[in-house]
Write an enzyme that holds these catalytic residues in place. Structure first.
Site, mmCIF file in Angstrom:
data_model
loop_
_atom_site.group_PDB
_atom_site.id
_atom_site.type_symbol
_atom_site.label_atom_id
_atom_site.label_comp_id
_atom_site.label_asym_id
_atom_site.label_seq_id
_atom_site.Cartn_x
_atom_site.Cartn_y
_atom_site.Cartn_z
ATOM 1 N N ASP A 100 0.847 -1.185 0.000
ATOM 2 C CA ASP A 100 0.000 0.000 0.000
ATOM 3 C C ASP A 100 0.888 1.241 0.000
ATOM 4 O O ASP A 100 2.109 1.151 0.098
ATOM 5 C CB ASP A 100 -0.964 -0.003 1.186
ATOM 6 C CG ASP A 100 -0.252 -0.050 2.533
ATOM 7 O OD1 ASP A 100 0.965 0.206 2.583
ATOM 8 O OD2 ASP A 100 -0.916 -0.343 3.528
ATOM 9 N N SER A 101 0.282 2.407 -0.115
ATOM 10 C CA SER A 101 1.065 3.633 -0.259
ATOM 11 C C SER A 101 1.559 4.192 1.064
ATOM 12 O O SER A 101 2.441 5.043 1.103
ATOM 13 C CB SER A 101 0.221 4.703 -0.951
ATOM 14 O OG SER A 101 -0.849 5.110 -0.104
ATOM 15 N N PHE A 104 -3.068 5.414 3.985
ATOM 16 C CA PHE A 104 -4.216 5.053 4.811
ATOM 17 C C PHE A 104 -3.878 5.186 6.293
ATOM 18 O O PHE A 104 -4.674 5.713 7.070
ATOM 19 C CB PHE A 104 -4.673 3.629 4.501
ATOM 20 C CG PHE A 104 -5.840 3.181 5.346
ATOM 21 C CD1 PHE A 104 -7.137 3.503 4.993
ATOM 22 C CD2 PHE A 104 -5.634 2.447 6.511
ATOM 23 C CE1 PHE A 104 -8.204 3.103 5.776
ATOM 24 C CE2 PHE A 104 -6.696 2.055 7.304
ATOM 25 C CZ PHE A 104 -7.984 2.380 6.926
ATOM 26 N N GLY A 225 -11.561 3.934 -0.203
ATOM 27 C CA GLY A 225 -12.468 4.727 0.612
ATOM 28 C C GLY A 225 -13.713 4.022 1.079
ATOM 29 O O GLY A 225 -14.636 4.671 1.571
ATOM 30 N N CYS A 318 -8.309 -28.212 11.330
ATOM 31 C CA CYS A 318 -9.536 -29.000 11.458
ATOM 32 C C CYS A 318 -9.262 -30.498 11.433
ATOM 33 O O CYS A 318 -10.023 -31.281 11.987
ATOM 34 C CB CYS A 318 -10.520 -28.620 10.350
ATOM 35 S SG CYS A 318 -11.231 -26.968 10.564
#
Length: 400
Positions: A100-101, A104, A225, A318
């Protein structure tokens, strides 16, 4: 466009293999791995998915890991990562990676520490309190050093619960910043720069942003967003609008989406990629993902339950451990969160494979859970052209 149409760049090849109305199954070839979409990307903060080794991630079928640019730059630093051969080598991950940049974290998670201007984001470091500036150019430079297959443009992010002129300001700034990101990107033959569609819940602003990004002819596009507290009916409508206007022959990534039902709905609307901390974060609170929804292993009723988390699941957890055993560990011992993280990510990888296969085979509605579903899902599927009446009974009042 035919089902088998292909788009190629130097660092990306995207081939649509099958369709079910708007849903599509594709093969996404990146420098480090050939991926099948739809796909889910686990989030690794500092070069790790908490509690799991890269070998385990390969075993469960993980195709792409998301790296957090902000945290990686703080520790250990992009310079060191670059010197040691890039993040793939640093963390021993041979498959694909997306970063990501960093925006955020600063604009949303650390909003109280940030000041957003045209130049970039100035924020107070949570480590030592010193002021730091992240510009579009610096974000790309950091990501070039980290070396992920897909890198994200720095955008101006606002929560969907915010209204007024700030939303329009952020959208136009996102378009201005994408040009600075493109100019700063020094490794276009090795890394794919994706733009991010902003505009809040305003369809006019979203259209403007989509058109602006498509004009830049990027390798792929993200819808940003969302997943920030908006109503589900607003959420799916933004996704539907954006996917219908983004190029048919390039990958579409809905950022921050990790609830299984949301992923099925977005895939029906034509999206391909997703990421979220939800599967691993909810594992650390003792919750397992199951076809019926979630299973809370902390509940006392689990204390003597000798069944596996999901009797139909074939994952290592499991096969080898009971609900009672995991109940005795959750929130008390790290092994509990590790086992649940393994199971939850196995569940998400299986969901991704099932979505891909069902689109190819023309049985996509079978991916929906049996029983009642919220009204927003029914509304979304009407737009997507997917008949779920045979497997679902709509709940007219629920938005969850």
């Amino acid at each position: 466009m035919s089902v088998s149409s292909i788009v190629r760049t130097m660092a990306l090849r995207f081939e649509v293999l099958g369709r079910f109305n708007r849903a599509r199954a594709a093969q996404l070839t990146l420098p480090h791995f050939v991926c099948q979409t739809p796909l889910f990307m686990p989030v690794g903060t500092q070069g790790t998915i908490k509690g799991l080794t890269t070998s385990q991630l390969k075993d469960i079928g993980c195709q792409i890991i998301l790296g957090n640019t902000y945290h990686l730059e703080l520790r250990p630093g992009s310079e060191l990562i670059d010197e040691l051969g890039g993040l793939h080598k640093f963390m021993n991950w041979p498959r694909a990676m997306l970063t990501d940049s960093g925006g955020f974290q600063m604009v949303v998670s650390l909003l109280h520490l940030a000041d957003i201007t045209e130049k970039g984001v100035t924020f107070q470091s949570p480590v030592d309190g010193k002021p730091m500036l992240l510009t579009p150019e610096e974000s790309i430079q950091i990501q070039n050093k980290i070396g992920a297959d897909i890198i994200m443009a720095l955008d101006d992010v606002v929560k969907t619960t915010i209204t007024g002129p700030r939303v329009e300001e952020a959208m136009y700034r996102t378009l201005r910043w994408i040009d600075r990101c493109i100019a700063a990107h020094k490794r276009p033959n090795e890394q794919n720069l994706f733009g991010i569609v902003q505009g809040g819940l305003d369809p006019v602003l979203r259209d403007i942003c989509v058109r602006g990004l498509v004009d830049r002819n990027l390798p792929g596009y993200a819808i940003g967003g969302l997943a920030g507290g908006e109503e589900k009916d607003s959420f799916w409508r933004v996704v539907a609008q954006c996917t219908s206007n983004l190029p048919e022959d390039k990958p579409r990534y809905v950022m921050g989406v990790g609830y299984p039902l949301d992923i099925v709905v977005c895939s029906a609307l034509g999206a391909d990629m997703y990421d979220c901390v939800y599967p691993t974060r909810t594992a650390r609170f003792g919750t397992a993902l199951v076809p019926e929804g979630v299973l809370k292993l902390k509940h006392k009723v689990m204390a003597d339950d000798v069944r596996p988390i999901d009797p139909e699941c074939t994952c290592m957890v499991c096969k080898n451990y009971t609900r009672a055993y995991i109940h005795s560990l959750v929130t008390k011992d790290a092994m509990g969160s590790q086992l649940l993280s393994y199971h939850n990510l196995f569940y998400m990888m299986r969901l991704s494979r099932d979505l891909h296969t069902s689109i190819i085979k023309g049985c996509f509605p079978e991916c929906f859970p049996k029983g009642d579903v919220p009204e927003w899902v029914c509304n979304a599927m009407e737009v997507a052209g997917v008949d779920i009446s045979a497997c679902c009974l709509p709940l007219s009042s629920s938005q969850d």
